[in-house]
Design a protein around this motif. Structure first.
Motif, PDB file in Angstrom:
ATOM      1  N   PHE A 703     108.615  13.688 -57.071  1.00  0.00           N
ATOM      2  CA  PHE A 703     107.323  13.198 -56.652  1.00  0.00           C
ATOM      3  C   PHE A 703     107.404  12.085 -55.624  1.00  0.00           C
ATOM      4  O   PHE A 703     106.528  11.979 -54.763  1.00  0.00           O
ATOM      5  CB  PHE A 703     106.505  12.774 -57.875  1.00  0.00           C
ATOM      6  N   MET A 704     108.437  11.275 -55.659  1.00  0.00           N
ATOM      7  CA  MET A 704     108.569  10.252 -54.634  1.00  0.00           C
ATOM      8  C   MET A 704     108.854  10.896 -53.279  1.00  0.00           C
ATOM      9  O   MET A 704     108.275  10.517 -52.260  1.00  0.00           O
ATOM     10  CB  MET A 704     109.677   9.259 -54.990  1.00  0.00           C
ATOM     11  N   ARG A 705     109.718  11.901 -53.247  1.00  0.00           N
ATOM     12  CA  ARG A 705     109.966  12.606 -51.997  1.00  0.00           C
ATOM     13  C   ARG A 705     108.702  13.310 -51.516  1.00  0.00           C
ATOM     14  O   ARG A 705     108.417  13.341 -50.312  1.00  0.00           O
ATOM     15  CB  ARG A 705     111.089  13.631 -52.187  1.00  0.00           C
ATOM     16  N   LEU A 706     107.958  13.864 -52.454  1.00  0.00           N
ATOM     17  CA  LEU A 706     106.715  14.529 -52.091  1.00  0.00           C
ATOM     18  C   LEU A 706     105.727  13.536 -51.491  1.00  0.00           C
ATOM     19  O   LEU A 706     105.055  13.833 -50.498  1.00  0.00           O
ATOM     20  CB  LEU A 706     106.114  15.201 -53.326  1.00  0.00           C
ATOM     21  N   ALA A 707     105.650  12.353 -52.095  1.00  0.00           N
ATOM     22  CA  ALA A 707     104.750  11.321 -51.565  1.00  0.00           C
ATOM     23  C   ALA A 707     105.151  10.919 -50.153  1.00  0.00           C
ATOM     24  O   ALA A 707     104.312  10.794 -49.254  1.00  0.00           O
ATOM     25  CB  ALA A 707     104.754  10.107 -52.492  1.00  0.00           C
ATOM     26  N   ILE A 708     106.442  10.714 -49.952  1.00  0.00           N
ATOM     27  CA  ILE A 708     106.927  10.313 -48.629  1.00  0.00           C
ATOM     28  C   ILE A 708     106.712  11.427 -47.614  1.00  0.00           C
ATOM     29  O   ILE A 708     106.312  11.192 -46.465  1.00  0.00           O
ATOM     30  CB  ILE A 708     108.414   9.905 -48.713  1.00  0.00           C
ATOM     31  N   MET A 709     106.967  12.669 -48.027  1.00  0.00           N
ATOM     32  CA  MET A 709     106.784  13.808 -47.137  1.00  0.00           C
ATOM     33  C   MET A 709     105.320  13.937 -46.718  1.00  0.00           C
ATOM     34  O   MET A 709     105.002  14.063 -45.518  1.00  0.00           O
ATOM     35  CB  MET A 709     107.234  15.092 -47.840  1.00  0.00           C
ATOM     36  N   LYS A 710     104.414  13.851 -47.678  1.00  0.00           N
ATOM     37  CA  LYS A 710     102.995  14.002 -47.359  1.00  0.00           C
ATOM     38  C   LYS A 710     102.514  12.846 -46.478  1.00  0.00           C
ATOM     39  O   LYS A 710     101.778  13.054 -45.504  1.00  0.00           O
ATOM     40  CB  LYS A 710     102.182  14.089 -48.654  1.00  0.00           C
ATOM     41  N   ALA A 711     102.938  11.631 -46.813  1.00  0.00           N
ATOM     42  CA  ALA A 711     102.538  10.479 -46.001  1.00  0.00           C
ATOM     43  C   ALA A 711     103.067  10.601 -44.577  1.00  0.00           C
ATOM     44  O   ALA A 711     102.405  10.188 -43.612  1.00  0.00           O
ATOM     45  CB  ALA A 711     103.049   9.188 -46.644  1.00  0.00           C
ATOM     46  N   GLY A 712     104.249  11.185 -44.419  1.00  0.00           N
ATOM     47  CA  GLY A 712     104.817  11.346 -43.086  1.00  0.00           C
ATOM     48  C   GLY A 712     103.979  12.224 -42.181  1.00  0.00           C
ATOM     49  O   GLY A 712     103.994  12.079 -40.958  1.00  0.00           O
ATOM     50  N   PHE A 713     103.238  13.149 -42.772  1.00  0.00           N
ATOM     51  CA  PHE A 713     102.386  14.034 -41.985  1.00  0.00           C
ATOM     52  C   PHE A 713     101.089  13.345 -41.563  1.00  0.00           C
ATOM     53  O   PHE A 713     100.497  13.728 -40.557  1.00  0.00           O
ATOM     54  CB  PHE A 713     102.039  15.289 -42.801  1.00  0.00           C
ATOM     55  N   VAL A 714     100.620  12.371 -42.352  1.00  0.00           N
ATOM     56  CA  VAL A 714      99.265  11.884 -42.125  1.00  0.00           C
ATOM     57  C   VAL A 714      99.164  10.405 -41.740  1.00  0.00           C
ATOM     58  O   VAL A 714      98.147   9.981 -41.185  1.00  0.00           O
ATOM     59  CB  VAL A 714      98.386  12.121 -43.376  1.00  0.00           C
ATOM     60  N   GLN A 715     100.184   9.581 -42.036  1.00  0.00           N
ATOM     61  CA  GLN A 715      99.985   8.151 -41.871  1.00  0.00           C
ATOM     62  C   GLN A 715     100.005   7.702 -40.410  1.00  0.00           C
ATOM     63  O   GLN A 715      99.457   6.666 -40.064  1.00  0.00           O
ATOM     64  CB  GLN A 715     101.041   7.378 -42.659  1.00  0.00           C
ATOM     65  N   ASN A 716     100.575   8.526 -39.535  1.00  0.00           N
ATOM     66  CA  ASN A 716     100.598   8.207 -38.106  1.00  0.00           C
ATOM     67  C   ASN A 716      99.691   9.183 -37.361  1.00  0.00           C
ATOM     68  O   ASN A 716      99.807  10.397 -37.545  1.00  0.00           O
ATOM     69  CB  ASN A 716     102.030   8.311 -37.575  1.00  0.00           C
ATOM     70  N   PRO A 717      98.780   8.699 -36.510  1.00  0.00           N
ATOM     71  CA  PRO A 717      97.848   9.616 -35.840  1.00  0.00           C
ATOM     72  C   PRO A 717      98.542  10.637 -34.944  1.00  0.00           C
ATOM     73  O   PRO A 717      98.075  11.769 -34.823  1.00  0.00           O
ATOM     74  CB  PRO A 717      96.951   8.678 -35.019  1.00  0.00           C
ATOM     75  N   PHE A 718      99.657  10.260 -34.343  1.00  0.00           N
ATOM     76  CA  PHE A 718     100.366  11.207 -33.489  1.00  0.00           C
ATOM     77  C   PHE A 718     101.044  12.304 -34.323  1.00  0.00           C
ATOM     78  O   PHE A 718     101.035  13.478 -33.944  1.00  0.00           O
ATOM     79  CB  PHE A 718     101.385  10.456 -32.626  1.00  0.00           C
TER      80      PHE A 718
END
Length: 785
Positions: A703-718
């Motif tokens: 779940f920590m990897r999943l959280a990081i993976m999902k955040a990587g897609f959305v936390q930066n507008p580019f």
């Protein structure tokens, strides 16, 4: 979950799907359509270990037909034993109670009629007392030889004689080992079963059994909707209780629960060599009898095989609170009999009694549509099923009846609903109207697994405490391990992707009582970091008790992925967000399970708004938020916020992020509707396209990897532009891209981190309105498209 039947999903290539279906239809007769099981959530066991979440192959979902349990004939799925067996064994791990004392006495009580039958068998030489064996029992108990024994001795001698002696009406045993059974999710055939239909045979049950000749019986398909009891035959007596045998039975039972949603339990048996074992599967797992030597224990053998043949609707496992009029007599509704009678039935539709009017002391007769709006496929589950309902004999279907087996030790959905009721309140925007709710009781006792289903023969197992790893402080809101399976994504080429027997007759309306203070499960559960280990066979099984509850609500909505315009989609999402705000601020309730499954389109023009947020199974009161442990995550994985996945306590903000992922899911996997009133379609993908949801699936067990993976897609507008918006269809990107970007900017501001501890609700109180305003601006810009 008040949803209209969800249309079957399309595969990635319609041309390839049509070709595959056409080719397959030349091989096997058609069977009723089923939506992919991965549309249905997991609610008890971890991801990939519950049969609700088992992904099936594309041939099942390529028909474009809307789902009903008895809908148009379509090809069965191609799911194999290799795929399903591990899933079912994991689902039943630690939930099978073997060699239960008192099992046969509880379900197959002794009677003087059976003693008389045995005495007659001895006198006529059917049973040889001196050698303690049935005369026709084969020396080599192969499947074929045992089938001959059932034809010659069980059907044509014992059951015929029992019916002649008592006037009882019986269902005979028939072979089913040569042709696949119709109407299932998987390609299955059993060895022996008791159905309500025999091809070219008399109507069942009957007091005058015909003489059967298995060899001359047509090699016709039986249908899971007609099957009452299944049996598995093996020559090796050591296979009576192996994992392979358990998996075989579980496959059959799962199909029966799916085809017969009002089933409370399913009976099955194994006959391995001359050793018989009776099985019963319910929503908490399975129980078995002790091993029965059919030659050395002939009366016990008669009790079991005759007991199966004589079971009425209630004894075989159907809900006696669902009734029908048959021959002018009110009795429990038996869908297997209804299937055998077909359109020529001289019966009434099924119905229930519920106090849905203004006077709650008056029970109203509600007709239910026997084709469920929604039901679960897995065995160990709440067994949720939703039916359309209306006042008996009236035209519209304004109600949804939701039945489920809620876990007994946790607060129920009804407990949450009761706190929302106000005598003078008008319908809340974005929320359904709850007309009635409560626990079912019979003879003054709650209907539960321990006493009502298993009839009290599991006391020792029930008193066992749960493992330390699952115990929680008093008042905790955490749940038993489990999660929801993601909705089926487009297939991409090349990608790995009661009570005791009740005589027929007039029965009083069911008794119901308000539900308070007991456990619930729902479309999703807390997500454990890893799957629980399989319980050793010699360890006593726990019985996680469940209580049967029912609620009636209105209106009947459409699933959110059946929108006919993008405007309609956004209006429904907007109103569901408003409903979430009302729950949180006015009713002090946090929903905790915002997902594709729990947002509906409301077509009732007399009600406010266009959308509904439903299903409070996982909801908790705000004053319990501090008790939410960080080691469990509650929700539906694809729609869960990164911060929640990383271990932060569940907050209202996480639910609002879930609305964002629901909209992103729809934008990713669906097309803009054509504008002619027909619903959206699943879009086609090339094998090179990877989405945020595909990427997250690859790390779904951490779940920590999943959280990081999902955040990587959305936390930066580019990153969001390149990895999420760029994979959308051009039309969908033009329609929803601006709103998704606006929501992303609000939900993931600069500096966002998955470990970020969000501000207090008071400091972010305007977040609902910000999302609603952005949604409304996009609705205005679309101008009805």
């Amino acid at each position: 979950m008040p949803i209209m039947p969800r249309r079957s999903l399309r595969s990635a290539s319609r041309a390839a799907s049509a070709s595959a279906s056409a080719s397959a239809s030349n091989v096997l007769p058609k069977t009723p359509a089923r939506p992919s099981s991965s549309l249905h959530p997991i609610d008890h066991t971890p991801l990939t270990t519950n049969s609700d979440g088992q992904r099936l192959r594309a041939s099942q979902t390529s028909t474009g037909q809307r789902y009903t349990s008895s809908g148009p004939d379509q090809m069965p799925s191609n799911a194999t034993r290799d795929e399903m067996d591990p899933v079912l064994l994991a689902e039943l791990a630690g939930a099978v109670s073997r060699n239960v004392p008192g099992f046969t006495d509880a379900f197959f009580p002794a009677s003087h009629h059976l003693q008389e039958l045995f005495d007659w068998a001895v006198d006529t030489g059917v049973y040889v007392r001196d050698s303690s064996c049935w005369r026709s029992w084969p020396a080599s108990p192969t499947e074929g030889n045992v089938l001959v024994f059932f034809q010659r001795v069980v059907d044509n001698v014992l059951l015929r004689q029992l019916c002649a002696n008592t006037g009882a009406r019986a269902y005979p045993y028939v072979p089913s080992n040569t042709v696949l059974i119709r109407g299932g999710d998987c390609r299955r055939k059993t060895d022996l079963l008791l159905p309500t239909v025999i091809p070219n045979g008399t109507a069942l049950p009957t007091a005058t059994l015909p003489r059967l000749n298995f060899g001359k019986m047509p090699r016709s398909r039986y249908d899971w909707r007609s099957i009452r009891v299944v049996g598995e035959l093996k020559s090796n007596p050591q296979q009576s209780d192996t994992d392979s045998t358990l998996a075989q039975l579980a496959n059959y039972v799962r199909e029966i629960f799916n085809a017969q949603p009002s089933r409370r339990w399913v009976h099955a048996f194994t006959l391995c060599g001359h050793h018989l074992r009776a099985w019963m599967f319910d929503r908490s797992g399975a129980t078995t009898s002790e091993l029965i030597d059919i030659n050395a224990q002939p009366i016990l053998f008669l009790r079991v095989v005759c007991g199966y043949a004589l079971m009425d609707a209630t004894a075989v496992g159907f809900d006696p609170s669902i009734k029908w009029l048959r021959g002018g007599v009110e009795e429990p509704y038996d869908p297997t009999v209804a299937y055998s009678l077909g359109s020529f039935a001289t019966t009434s539709p099924p119905y229930i009694y519920a106090p849905v009017g203004p006077d709650k002391s008056v029970l109203v007769k509600l007709e239910i549509d026997p084709n469920p709006l929604f039901n679960r496929r897995s065995i160990v589950t709440r067994g949720s099923v939703c039916w359309k309902a209306r006042r008996f004999g009236q035209a519209p279907w304004p109600y949804v009846v939701k039945d489920q087996w809620r876990a007994a030790e946790r607060p129920s959905e009804c407990d949450i609903i009761s706190s929302m009721q106000r005598p003078d309140r008008t319908p809340d925007l974005g929320l359904p109207e709850y007309c009635w709710y409560g626990d079912h009781s019979e003879n003054g006792q709650p209907v539960d697994i321990v006493k009502s289903v298993r009839r009290g023969c599991m006391v020792d197992a029930v008193t066992m405490p749960p493992p330390a790893s699952r115990t929680r402080p008093s008042g905790s809101s955490s749940r038993v391990a489990g999660t929801m399976a993601p909705p089926l994504r487009p297939i991409i080429e090349g990608r790995n992707t009661q009570p005791r027997n009740t005589p027929a007759g007039s029965m009083p309306p069911p008794q119901w009582s308000s539900s308070r203070g007991t456990k619930r499960r729902s479309t999703a559960e807390d997500l454990p970091e890893s799957a629980p280990k399989r319980t050793r066979r010699d360890e006593p099984a726990r019985c996680n008790n469940r209580i049967f509850s029912r609620l009636v609500m209105a209106p009947v909505g459409r699933a959110i992925d059946m929108f006919t315009t993008v405007t309609e989609l956004l209006e429904a999402v907007r109103d569901a967000i408003c409903g979430h705000r009302t729950l949180y601020n006015s009713h002090q309730i946090l929903h905790r399970d915002v997902s594709l499954f729990n947002i509906l389109i409301d077509d009732d023009v007399t009600r406010p708004g266009k959308g509904l947020l439903i299903d409070l199974d996982l909801a908790i009161r705000r004053d319990r938020l501090s008790a939410t442990g960080a080691s469990h995550r509650t929700g539906t994985q694809d729609f869960m916020a990164p911060g929640l996945l990383s271990g932060n306590p569940h907050s209202f903000r996480h639910d609002l992020e879930s609305f964002f992922y629901v909209l992103l899911w729809i934008a990713t996997y669906y097309t803009v509707p054509p504008g002619d009133g027909s619903p959206t379609e699943l879009r086609s993908f090339s094998s090179e396209v990877d989405t945020i949801f595909d990427a997250c699936e690859d790390v779904s067990r951490n779940f920590m990897r999943l959280a990081i993976m999902k955040a990587g897609f959305v936390q930066n507008p580019f990153s969001f532009e390149k990895l999420c918006l760029a994979v959308l269809d051009d039309d969908m990107r033009a329609a929803l891209g601006p709103l998704l970007s606006a929501w992303r900017d609000v939900l993931y501001p600069p500096g966002y981190c998955v470990q970020y501890a969000h501000a207090s609700p008071d400091e972010e109180a305007g977040l609902w309105q910000t999302l609603v305003d952005a949604c409304q601006q996009r609705i205005d810009a679309l101008d009805g498209r």
